[in-house]
Design an enzyme around this catalytic site. Structure first.
Site, PDB file in Angstrom:
ATOM      1  N   SER A 135       0.812  -1.277   0.023  1.00 42.90           N
ATOM      2  CA  SER A 135       0.026  -0.090   0.039  1.00 42.90           C
ATOM      3  C   SER A 135       0.956   1.322   0.033  1.00 42.90           C
ATOM      4  O   SER A 135       1.691   1.287   0.742  1.00 42.90           O
ATOM      5  CB  SER A 135      -1.063   0.101   1.350  1.00 42.90           C
ATOM      6  OG  SER A 135      -1.713   1.182   1.298  1.00 42.90           O
ATOM      7  N   GLY A 136       0.500   2.204  -0.900  1.00 44.21           N
ATOM      8  CA  GLY A 136       1.502   3.286  -0.988  1.00 44.21           C
ATOM      9  C   GLY A 136       2.618   3.202  -1.748  1.00 44.21           C
ATOM     10  O   GLY A 136       3.641   4.311  -2.058  1.00 44.21           O
ATOM     11  N   LYS A 151       1.166   2.036  -7.104  1.00 40.44           N
ATOM     12  CA  LYS A 151       0.564   0.906  -8.045  1.00 40.44           C
ATOM     13  C   LYS A 151      -0.528   1.644  -8.882  1.00 40.44           C
ATOM     14  O   LYS A 151      -0.709   1.779 -10.000  1.00 40.44           O
ATOM     15  CB  LYS A 151      -0.081  -0.355  -7.382  1.00 40.44           C
ATOM     16  CG  LYS A 151       0.937  -1.220  -6.570  1.00 40.44           C
ATOM     17  CD  LYS A 151       0.077  -2.248  -5.958  1.00 40.44           C
ATOM     18  CE  LYS A 151      -0.972  -1.865  -4.884  1.00 40.44           C
ATOM     19  NZ  LYS A 151      -0.572  -1.237  -3.887  1.00 40.44           N
ATOM     20  N   SER A 152      -1.388   2.239  -8.213  1.00 42.76           N
ATOM     21  CA  SER A 152      -2.698   2.874  -8.934  1.00 42.76           C
ATOM     22  C   SER A 152      -2.249   4.183  -9.503  1.00 42.76           C
ATOM     23  O   SER A 152      -2.743   4.362 -10.717  1.00 42.76           O
ATOM     24  CB  SER A 152      -3.468   3.400  -7.716  1.00 42.76           C
ATOM     25  OG  SER A 152      -4.235   2.395  -7.033  1.00 42.76           O
ATOM     26  N   SER A 192      -2.205  -7.798  -3.118  1.00 43.55           N
ATOM     27  CA  SER A 192      -2.053  -9.422  -3.469  1.00 43.55           C
ATOM     28  C   SER A 192      -0.949  -9.691  -3.036  1.00 43.55           C
ATOM     29  O   SER A 192       0.098 -10.047  -3.586  1.00 43.55           O
ATOM     30  CB  SER A 192      -2.287  -9.583  -5.016  1.00 43.55           C
ATOM     31  OG  SER A 192      -1.592  -8.818  -5.853  1.00 43.55           O
TER      32      SER A 192
END
Length: 213
Positions: free
Chosen positions: A38-39, A42-43, A110
């Site tokens: 997270s962070g 990726k997005s 994941s």
């Protein structure tokens, strides 16, 4: 999850095939699976890749963790069983989009090799492009725009990947991005350099040669 009942009869063989849809869209559909803490970025990277592909004339769809959990997976929690089901559903949705000719970008932590392998097997190994956004946890914490790491450190979030739950580094990543040392622009560029040749097509008069590079 239980298997389909004896009164369920899939009609895959009667549907318009994937190749016909790819020909219409002038692209080869693949699933780009972004994994990382997270962070990690990726997005942000996936969004940049999608925008560039769109500018090139490709039809895409981006599936992101928070958006999916707010909709199709809003009945799932964060137990080990629910996390597995979360990834299973995402992989099945991504596969449906891919079969419709759409280039699909998936952004999900994941964290285990088991989860990623399950997604790869559902989608198909030849169509699954794993992209590991390798960012040190310290950098991810500095970015912590959602405040998740701080909450995990205070014990407000249990089993948070990178703090009190492990992240298994991918063993079969097709692309590895050292995003702690790379700009978003450079990360997007690397992904495109690797992906574009796999989604491009050559149009010929012979149908059987349509997907030959």
């Amino acid at each position: 999850m239980s298997k389909p009942g004896k009164n369920i009869f899939p009609i895959h063989d009667k549907l318009l095939d994937r190749r016909s849809k790819e020909q219409l869209l002038q692209q080869r559909s693949k699933v780009l699976w972004f994994t990382g803490l997270s962070g990690s970025g990726k997005s942000t990277i996936a969004n940049g890749v999608e925008n560039e592909l769109h500018q090139m004339g490709h039809l895409t769809m981006l599936l992101d963790g928070d958006n999916v959990r707010a909709g199709i997976n809003n009945n799932l929690g964060f137990s080990e069983e629910d996390r597995k089901e979360n990834i299973r559903r995402i992989a099945e949705v991504a596969k449906l989009l891919m079969q419709g000719g759409v280039i699909t970008l998936c952004c999900f932590v994941s964290p285990s090799e088991e989860l990623r392998e399950m997604a790869r097997n559902i989608i198909g190994k030849d169509d699954f492009i794993e992209i590991y956004v390798n960012t040190p946890v310290e950098v991810c914490e500095q970015r912590d725009v959602k405040g998740l790491y701080a909450k995990a450190r205070r014990g407000e979030i249990k089993d948070f990947t990178g703090v009190n739950a492990p992240f298994e580094e991918p063993l079969h990543a097709d692309i590895v991005l050292q995003s702690g040392n790379m700009s978003i622009y450079d990360c997007v560029k690397v992904v495109l350099e690797n992906v574009v040749p796999k989604i491009a097509h050559i149009k010929t008069d012979k149908k059987d040669d349509f997907f030959v590079i």
